[in-house]
Each structure stands twice: as C-alpha cells, then as structure tokens.
Design a protein around this motif. Sequence first.
Motif, PDB file in Angstrom:
ATOM      1  N   TRP A  58      69.222  52.002  84.421  1.00  0.00           N
ATOM      2  CA  TRP A  58      69.999  50.762  84.511  1.00  0.00           C
ATOM      3  C   TRP A  58      69.513  49.895  85.666  1.00  0.00           C
ATOM      4  O   TRP A  58      69.480  48.669  85.554  1.00  0.00           O
ATOM      5  CB  TRP A  58      71.486  51.082  84.684  1.00  0.00           C
ATOM      6  CG  TRP A  58      72.114  51.662  83.456  1.00  0.00           C
ATOM      7  CD1 TRP A  58      72.030  52.947  83.020  1.00  0.00           C
ATOM      8  CD2 TRP A  58      72.902  50.964  82.487  1.00  0.00           C
ATOM      9  NE1 TRP A  58      72.722  53.103  81.844  1.00  0.00           N
ATOM     10  CE2 TRP A  58      73.277  51.901  81.499  1.00  0.00           C
ATOM     11  CE3 TRP A  58      73.348  49.650  82.366  1.00  0.00           C
ATOM     12  CZ2 TRP A  58      74.068  51.558  80.406  1.00  0.00           C
ATOM     13  CZ3 TRP A  58      74.135  49.308  81.283  1.00  0.00           C
ATOM     14  CH2 TRP A  58      74.484  50.250  80.305  1.00  0.00           C
ATOM     15  N   ASP A  81      76.023  56.914  82.583  1.00  0.00           N
ATOM     16  CA  ASP A  81      75.538  56.182  81.417  1.00  0.00           C
ATOM     17  C   ASP A  81      76.658  55.989  80.401  1.00  0.00           C
ATOM     18  O   ASP A  81      76.815  54.899  79.835  1.00  0.00           O
ATOM     19  CB  ASP A  81      74.369  56.930  80.767  1.00  0.00           C
ATOM     20  CG  ASP A  81      73.748  56.151  79.623  1.00  0.00           C
ATOM     21  OD1 ASP A  81      72.947  55.241  79.905  1.00  0.00           O
ATOM     22  OD2 ASP A  81      74.071  56.435  78.459  1.00  0.00           O
ATOM     23  N   GLN A  85      78.106  52.394  79.165  1.00  0.00           N
ATOM     24  CA  GLN A  85      78.097  52.015  77.752  1.00  0.00           C
ATOM     25  C   GLN A  85      79.497  51.583  77.300  1.00  0.00           C
ATOM     26  O   GLN A  85      79.632  50.657  76.478  1.00  0.00           O
ATOM     27  CB  GLN A  85      77.603  53.191  76.893  1.00  0.00           C
ATOM     28  CG  GLN A  85      76.152  53.589  77.132  1.00  0.00           C
ATOM     29  CD  GLN A  85      75.148  52.553  76.665  1.00  0.00           C
ATOM     30  OE1 GLN A  85      75.492  51.506  76.131  1.00  0.00           O
ATOM     31  NE2 GLN A  85      73.870  52.852  76.884  1.00  0.00           N
ATOM     32  N   VAL A  88      79.955  48.112  78.479  1.00  0.00           N
ATOM     33  CA  VAL A  88      79.196  47.198  77.608  1.00  0.00           C
ATOM     34  C   VAL A  88      79.994  46.904  76.345  1.00  0.00           C
ATOM     35  O   VAL A  88      80.093  45.750  75.890  1.00  0.00           O
ATOM     36  CB  VAL A  88      77.825  47.808  77.255  1.00  0.00           C
ATOM     37  CG1 VAL A  88      77.133  46.975  76.172  1.00  0.00           C
ATOM     38  CG2 VAL A  88      76.936  47.892  78.493  1.00  0.00           C
ATOM     39  N   SER A  95      74.065  45.422  78.931  1.00  0.00           N
ATOM     40  CA  SER A  95      73.394  46.700  78.724  1.00  0.00           C
ATOM     41  C   SER A  95      72.006  46.686  79.344  1.00  0.00           C
ATOM     42  O   SER A  95      71.422  45.619  79.554  1.00  0.00           O
ATOM     43  CB  SER A  95      73.286  47.003  77.224  1.00  0.00           C
ATOM     44  OG  SER A  95      72.368  46.112  76.614  1.00  0.00           O
TER      45      SER A  95
END
Length: 333
Positions: A58, A81, A85, A88, A95
Amino acid sequence: MSEKTNKRQRSRIGYGSSYHRGERHEVGSGPGIGSVLGGQVWVIQPDRKAVPENACLWMQAGAVKYKTCNNHFDCNTCKYDHAMQNKVALGKQVSWQDSMRRQPALARTCRHSLTGRIAQRACAYDFHCEKCDFDQYFEDVLAAKTQSAPTDIARVKGFDVPRHYHFHNGHTWARIESGGNLRIGLDDFSLKVFGQADGFDLPLMGKELNHNQIGWGLKRKHHLADVRAPIDGVIMEVNIRVMENPGLANREPYGDGWLFLVRTPDVKKAAKRLMDDEASLNWINNEVSILEEMVTDVAGPLAADGGTFGPDIYGNLPGLDWHQLARTFLKTG
C-alpha cells in the motif's frame, strides 16, 4: 570466533533515519539526536525521504504515506490489508490498485516486483490480478521454485551461518519467503560434518512435517541419519534437483540446495520456535567446540587456534562414529 564474509553495511536504520559518527558537542545540540554507545558518539538524523526496508504494498503504491510489512508480504492473511480493503469498499480509502493505475505507464510495476519476489516487471493487466495468467502461474508454479541465496553470511571456524535464516538445534534451517511460505534445508555445519550424501530420503509434496519430529533422512553408503523437522507445515514443493544431485545441498546449502517449501498455519509462531541471528551464532560456536572435542579424541590435539574445518569431516576421520554424530548434532540416531 565469527567473521563477516560480506562487508556491506547498512546506511539507514529504522524509518526515515540515517546515522554518522559524531563529536561530544553534538550530544544534546544540533538537528540530529546524539547518543553515546561504547564511548563513541553517534548522531541519528531523521530523513523523511528514506525508504523503509520492507515497505508495504500500500505504501509502495502511494495509497498510504507510511506502512512497513510485518506479514512477509502474505496479503491474503494480513489483517492490515483486510482492514484497508474494507475501507475501500466503504469509499473511505483509495485502493493500492487504483493508486498504481494513476502512475505513469513505466511506473506501473507488477505487485510481485514490488514485494521483491521477482525482478522488475510491468503490469499488463491494469492491476486486475485475478485476470492475470502470469499471476496465477507464478503463485501455482514459479513461487515455489523462486528463491534467493543469502547476501550476508558469518563464518565460524569454516562453517557458514547466514543472517535472516532461522535455525533448529538439529541443524536444519528455515527461511521465511515473501508470500508467507518457509523454505527448509540442512545447514552448512551438518553437511560438512556428515559429508556428501549419496541420497536424501525425502517425503513427497502434500505430506505434513511436524516440529521436532523425524522429517526425512540423509543416506551415505550403508548409513542413514534421521533429521528432525524445524517447523510444522505441509510440503508445497520438493527440490527435485537435490534428489537427482545430492551434492548440490553441500555446494549451496542455503541457496539451490534447499530441500522443501512448506506452508505453515502460523509463520510467526514457527519462527519463534527457532533461533534468530544472534542465538544461532552463539549456538554454532558451542557446536564447534563440541565437534573439536570429538575430533581431538580420535585425531589428537588440534592447532592452538583450533583452525578451520573443511568438507567431509566424517569421511576424512574414520575414527568418528556416525551414530554418535547423529545423536550429538541431529538429535537423532
């Protein structure tokens, strides 16, 4: 008793910092942070442009300002992560894929290159990894065969001990690979002590290894030495090249001479059971002392400084007992 064979030194420590030797007047003054270690003044200077050693995907994509990877680039099991996500999906975060899509064409680097698993490669699928044939092929086939040799090795009386490898006291090693798998092999010490094997009795893919239990064997003429597994896990790949050419393990014990690639349910737990850099060096020093006593018993006094050991110690000293060596160093026999 150990010496570095790689003289490369780090020029940065931590996140965004560099250091240099300083003078006493720099302690408590100036833009840097001065401290005294071992009678020497060191000044640490913050540097926001410095790049961390293991930058998260990221961060490399520019989606976040700073985040180091603490999960060995195994994004599928990474809590960070998963949390990102979710943000997002709620529209609260861009993202890493969208961030990469905004980059100039030449800077749109494949995620496997960003995590250091392959050489520089451009993304040809606009970061839709689920549609990428290469991504699937890499995960299913190439990842198991793609490995790297150590770059920083200490040598103890002729035995190589690489940094960033984890050691079991039965003289096996485990290296955490990018993606969360562990590569397993026999260490340089055991392979020099027992000499070149005529073959290895290795389990097949899909079999389970159990920590500290007999995992495989090393054959030489009419002798067999059992070896304890350093970790729990399922064998994802067996090194066929070593099965066909056992001498490869002796020539490159930490490189092409690896034995298995293993998937374990908890990488961090597996690593905690093994010895890290400092502990492994202390342990090897002790093992060398034990070996020196055994060699002295059958060959007489060694040189005043002990000298260094070469390959095939067992083969060159017929007075050594195979089973005693296996009991003492492999914890089997």
